[in-house]
Scaffold this motif. Sequence first.
Motif, mmCIF file in Angstrom:
data_model
loop_
_atom_site.group_PDB
_atom_site.id
_atom_site.type_symbol
_atom_site.label_atom_id
_atom_site.label_comp_id
_atom_site.label_asym_id
_atom_site.label_seq_id
_atom_site.Cartn_x
_atom_site.Cartn_y
_atom_site.Cartn_z
ATOM 1 N N LEU A 49 61.780 13.343 36.320
ATOM 2 C CA LEU A 49 63.220 13.534 36.268
ATOM 3 C C LEU A 49 63.900 12.570 35.317
ATOM 4 C CD1 LEU A 49 63.674 13.550 40.120
ATOM 5 C CD2 LEU A 49 63.836 15.589 38.685
ATOM 6 N N GLY A 50 64.977 13.047 34.703
ATOM 7 C CA GLY A 50 65.907 12.197 33.980
ATOM 8 C C GLY A 50 67.264 12.392 34.633
ATOM 9 N N SER A 51 68.149 13.131 33.955
ATOM 10 C CA SER A 51 69.450 13.472 34.536
ATOM 11 C C SER A 51 69.327 14.555 35.597
ATOM 12 C CB SER A 51 70.411 13.943 33.445
ATOM 13 O OG SER A 51 70.598 12.935 32.477
ATOM 14 N N CYS A 52 68.208 15.248 35.592
ATOM 15 C CA CYS A 52 67.984 16.319 36.561
ATOM 16 C C CYS A 52 67.942 15.785 37.987
ATOM 17 C CB CYS A 52 66.667 17.035 36.270
ATOM 18 S SG CYS A 52 66.695 18.135 34.841
ATOM 19 N N GLY A 119 66.753 11.476 41.364
ATOM 20 C CA GLY A 119 67.158 11.791 39.996
ATOM 21 C C GLY A 119 68.604 11.450 39.711
ATOM 22 N N GLY A 120 69.185 12.185 38.775
ATOM 23 C CA GLY A 120 70.578 11.980 38.406
ATOM 24 C C GLY A 120 70.817 10.740 37.577
ATOM 25 N N ALA A 121 69.849 10.359 36.739
ATOM 26 C CA ALA A 121 70.008 9.170 35.904
ATOM 27 C C ALA A 121 70.973 9.431 34.758
ATOM 28 C CB ALA A 121 68.652 8.741 35.347
ATOM 29 N N LYS A 122 71.507 8.362 34.210
ATOM 30 C CA LYS A 122 72.334 8.456 32.997
ATOM 31 C C LYS A 122 71.450 8.043 31.833
ATOM 32 C CE LYS A 122 76.634 6.815 30.884
ATOM 33 N NZ LYS A 122 77.123 8.170 30.567
ATOM 34 N N GLY A 124 71.051 7.843 27.857
ATOM 35 C CA GLY A 124 71.422 7.894 26.448
ATOM 36 C C GLY A 124 72.696 8.645 26.143
ATOM 37 N N GLY A 125 73.261 8.332 24.991
ATOM 38 C CA GLY A 125 74.397 9.085 24.467
ATOM 39 C C GLY A 125 75.694 8.830 25.224
ATOM 40 N N MET A 126 76.783 9.258 24.633
ATOM 41 C CA MET A 126 78.100 9.162 25.242
ATOM 42 C C MET A 126 78.584 10.558 25.564
ATOM 43 S SD MET A 126 78.700 5.963 25.376
ATOM 44 C CE MET A 126 80.465 5.958 25.747
ATOM 45 N N SER A 127 79.226 10.719 26.702
ATOM 46 C CA SER A 127 79.719 12.029 27.092
ATOM 47 C C SER A 127 81.015 11.865 27.857
ATOM 48 C CB SER A 127 78.684 12.762 27.960
ATOM 49 O OG SER A 127 78.432 12.016 29.135
ATOM 50 N N ILE A 128 81.727 12.963 28.006
ATOM 51 C CA ILE A 128 82.988 12.931 28.736
ATOM 52 C C ILE A 128 82.726 12.634 30.206
ATOM 53 C CG2 ILE A 128 84.959 14.331 29.449
ATOM 54 C CD1 ILE A 128 84.815 15.736 26.789
ATOM 55 N N ILE A 129 81.679 13.207 30.769
ATOM 56 C CA ILE A 129 81.304 12.895 32.139
ATOM 57 C C ILE A 129 79.827 12.532 32.164
ATOM 58 C CG2 ILE A 129 83.004 14.465 33.139
ATOM 59 C CD1 ILE A 129 80.688 16.393 33.735
ATOM 60 N N ASN A 130 79.429 11.853 33.208
ATOM 61 C CA ASN A 130 78.033 11.529 33.431
ATOM 62 C C ASN A 130 77.393 12.713 34.140
ATOM 63 O OD1 ASN A 130 75.572 10.587 34.302
ATOM 64 N ND2 ASN A 130 76.355 8.655 35.095
ATOM 65 N N VAL A 131 76.593 13.491 33.426
ATOM 66 C CA VAL A 131 76.024 14.701 34.017
ATOM 67 C C VAL A 131 75.113 14.359 35.186
ATOM 68 C CG1 VAL A 131 74.057 14.793 32.412
ATOM 69 C CG2 VAL A 131 74.902 16.901 33.485
ATOM 70 N N GLY A 132 74.439 13.205 35.127
ATOM 71 C CA GLY A 132 73.615 12.793 36.246
ATOM 72 C C GLY A 132 74.430 12.617 37.504
ATOM 73 N N GLU A 133 75.586 11.971 37.381
ATOM 74 C CA GLU A 133 76.462 11.770 38.539
ATOM 75 C C GLU A 133 76.978 13.111 39.061
ATOM 76 O OE1 GLU A 133 78.185 9.880 41.609
ATOM 77 O OE2 GLU A 133 76.863 8.956 40.104
ATOM 78 N N SER A 134 77.271 14.043 38.164
ATOM 79 C CA SER A 134 77.700 15.376 38.596
ATOM 80 C C SER A 134 76.605 16.061 39.404
ATOM 81 C CB SER A 134 78.069 16.230 37.377
ATOM 82 O OG SER A 134 79.161 15.681 36.691
ATOM 83 N N GLY A 156 70.778 8.068 40.530
ATOM 84 C CA GLY A 156 71.598 7.306 39.614
ATOM 85 C C GLY A 156 70.785 6.319 38.787
ATOM 86 N N GLY A 157 71.460 5.304 38.275
ATOM 87 C CA GLY A 157 70.790 4.316 37.443
ATOM 88 C C GLY A 157 70.513 4.850 36.053
ATOM 89 N N ILE A 158 69.656 4.145 35.346
ATOM 90 C CA ILE A 158 69.346 4.497 33.954
ATOM 91 C C ILE A 158 67.875 4.830 33.769
ATOM 92 C CG2 ILE A 158 71.234 3.101 33.031
ATOM 93 C CD1 ILE A 158 69.167 0.902 32.429
ATOM 94 N N TRP A 159 67.157 5.069 34.874
ATOM 95 C CA TRP A 159 65.706 5.217 34.792
ATOM 96 C C TRP A 159 65.271 6.664 34.968
ATOM 97 C CZ3 TRP A 159 68.180 2.708 38.862
ATOM 98 C CH2 TRP A 159 68.422 1.342 38.673
ATOM 99 N N PRO A 160 64.411 7.162 34.091
ATOM 100 C CA PRO A 160 63.672 8.380 34.433
ATOM 101 C C PRO A 160 62.798 8.079 35.657
ATOM 102 C CG PRO A 160 63.432 7.841 32.109
ATOM 103 C CD PRO A 160 64.028 6.641 32.769
#
Length: 210
Positions: A49-52, A119-122, A124-134, A156-160
């Motif tokens: 998992l990453g943001s998934c 899952g739900g990590a943040k 890389g990159g900049m975005s309007i929302i954190n898709v992981g948090e969504s 959450g966090g920044i880790w796959p």
Amino acid sequence: MTANLTNMVYPGFETIPRYWNREHECMTARVDPGEYYISCQDEYIFTRLGSCITACIWDPVMRVGGLNHFLLPERKAHDDWHQLTSYSCRYGNWAMEQLINSILSAGGQRRNLQAKVFGGAKLGGMSIINVGESNIEFVRQYLATEGIEIIAEDVGGIWPRKVMFHPMTGKAKVKRLSSEPVELTILEEKEYLDGVKVTGGDNDIELFGD
């Protein structure tokens, strides 16, 4: 042993890759983005998992369960909010409904169901929302609406992450991949999400090493 592997798989999951895990001395099924898998066998289900998000759901009485692997779309500047909501229903609702309904069809009882969420990590990159948090907010709300208790999570966090789940007992093992490059995970999730847009037991979490 291998000659009987297909007999252990529920109908509809024959294409899910399965292999013999020497470390755990049992079969392991690999679930990729956009897929799900259920089992009542003494085997593990693996995903990365990453943001998934992965929702691991099981019935500890009937000893059947499974996991899914899904990603909600990221809101870009040009996205319409109503379109994003539609995507969330298509991706998240489908992933959750298919997993839960398959477990119930295999003999699980809704009143017994429990969940663990990962899952739900943040990444890389900049975005309007954190898709992981969504993704995290979506799965928590969905399970609360369905009356399924989340008894453990690592989100959450920044880790796959790598997750291994035992569907009979609910035991979960998770490894945070802080030292692994995230580019491959980001690419896999982007390819999965682009493809979808085109086509329309134990309460503890055990950390494991290499």
